[in-house]
Design a protein around this motif. Structure first.
Motif: not given
Length: 317
Positions: A104-109
C-alpha cells in the motif's frame, strides 16, 4: 519510538534527528517527500501523507532501503538508487522470491517475518492469528509454514491495506497452491462494536483515539475481541499470535484472558508509544498474569523492541 499521536501540522524536515542532519537531505515536493542520504546518494521516497514516517526512515535508513530492490531515479539524478514508497505498487521484497508483493505504501522487510517465524516455531496444521496483516506478507509466510492442514486468520481493518492483502493472497494461492488464509476486515480491541479509525493506507493505521484524526481518513470500522474472532473463525485451537496493532495491544490482551488460558498460544507483540508512554510494560504484566514467560528482544533493523511470550507450561515441557 515515534509517538503515534504526532500529526501533520509540521515540516517533515523537522523530524530528522539533530545528530543526523549532516547525513541526510529531505526534499518536500507537492505530492512526495524525498529522503536522500548524502555520500552514497540513495533515496527513500514517501507520500506527503506519510510525512510522519520521516524520522523512522532516517533513523533506520538501511533497514527500509534494503527491504526491496531499488530502481534507478527517473528525475535526472544520475546514478541515484531509489526506493519508492510514495504510492501503492508492486515491490520486489528482498528475501522473498515467490512473486512481487503489492504494498500500500511502505514495504515490510522480510527479515521481520523471519524473526516472527524463528520464535513461532510453526508446524504443519498450526493455527495462526496475524493481527495487523498490512500487505499479508507475514500471513503468507505463516501460511507456508503451517501448510494446507493449517490456518491463518489475517486481520486488517484498513481498506487500502486490505486491498493489497487480497492481491497478494491471490498471488500466493496461484504460486504456492495454498488456500489457508482467511481475511477478516475488522479491528481487534477490548470490546465489540464500531470504533473511529484513522485509515492511512500504511503501517500506522490505528484507532483515532490513539493517533488522532490528522494522519488519515477517519472512518468507522467494526471491532471484535480476540475471543469473538476465534469463535467466528470456528477454529478449535490457536498456536501463535502476531500482534502489531498500533497501540491497541493492551486492551486487546486485557479482554482475552480466557483465550490465552484456554489455548496457550505463543505470542509476539510490537509495543507502541501511546500518550507519552509505551505499551510494553502493561502488556507484559497482563501476559505474566496469564501464566506466560515474557522476554524483550531486539527487533532486527529498528530500535523498537519486540515482546515475546510463551506459556510457562510449554517451557516446563
Amino acid at each position: 519510538m515515534l509517538d503515534l499521536a504526532r500529526g501533520f501540522t509540521f515540516d517533515p524536515r523537522e523530524l530528522v534527528p539533530q545528530h543526523l542532519r549532516d547525513q541526510f537531505r529531505v526534499d518536500v515536493h507537492w505530492n512526495s517527500i524525498s529522503i536522500i542520504r548524502l555520500g552514497d546518494d540513495r533515496e527513500i521516497r514517501l507520500s506527503r501523507n506519510n510525512g510522519v514516517y520521516v524520522q523512522d526512515m532516517v533513523s533506520c535508513f538501511d533497514y527500509y532501503f534494503s527491504s526491496v530492490l531499488p530502481t534507478a531515479s527517473r528525475s535526472g539524478a544520475a546514478g541515484r538508487q531509489v526506493v519508492d514508497f510514495s504510492s501503492g505498487h508492486d515491490q520486489r521484497i528482498v528475501g522473498f522470491d515467490d512473486f512481487p508483493i503489492h504494498c500500500p505504501s511502505l514495504a515490510e522487510p522480510y527479515m521481520t517475518c523471519q524473526q516472527y517465524l524463528e520464535f513461532a516455531q510453526l508446524a504443519p496444521g498450526d493455527v495462526v492469528i496475524d493481527l495487523g496483516a498490512y500487505s499479508a506478507l507475514t500471513s503468507i509466510a505463516f501460511s507456508k509454514a503451517v501448510g494446507p492442514a493449517g490456518k491463518v486468520l489475517a486481520v486488517e481493518p484498513d481498506a487500502k491495506n486490505r486491498a493489497s492483502c487480497m492481491v497478494n493472497i491471490e498471488r500466493h494461492r496461484k504460486a504456492n497452491k495454498l488456500e489457508n488464509i482467511t481475511m477478516f476486515p475488522v479491528a481487534v480491541g477490548g470490546q465489540s462494536g464500531h470504533i473511529t479509525f484513522s485509515s492511512e493506507g500504511s503501517m500506522g493505521s490505528a484507532q483515532a483515539n490513539i493517533v488522532g484524526t490528522h494522519r488519515g481518513t477517519v472512518v468507522s470500522v467494526e471491532c471484535k475481541t480476540l475471543g469473538q474472532l476465534v469463535a467466528e473463525a470456528g477454529v478449535g485451537k490457536v498456536d501463535f499470535i502476531k500482534m502489531d496493532i498500533e497501540g491497541s495491544e493492551t486492551e486487546a490482551i486485557a479482554a482475552s484472558e480466557e483465550l490465552f488460558r484456554r489455548f496457550q498460544p505463543r505470542i509476539i507483540v510490537e509495543p507502541h508509544a501511546v500518550a507519552g508512554g509505551s505499551t510494553l510494560e502493561p502488556v507484559r504484566a497482563l501476559l505474566d498474569g496469564y501464566g506466560y514467560e515474557c522476554s524483550v528482544i531486539e527487533q532486527y533493523g529498528v530500535a523498537v523492541p519486540l515482546l515475546t511470550a510463551m506459556p510457562r507450561t510449554q517451557q516446563a515441557g
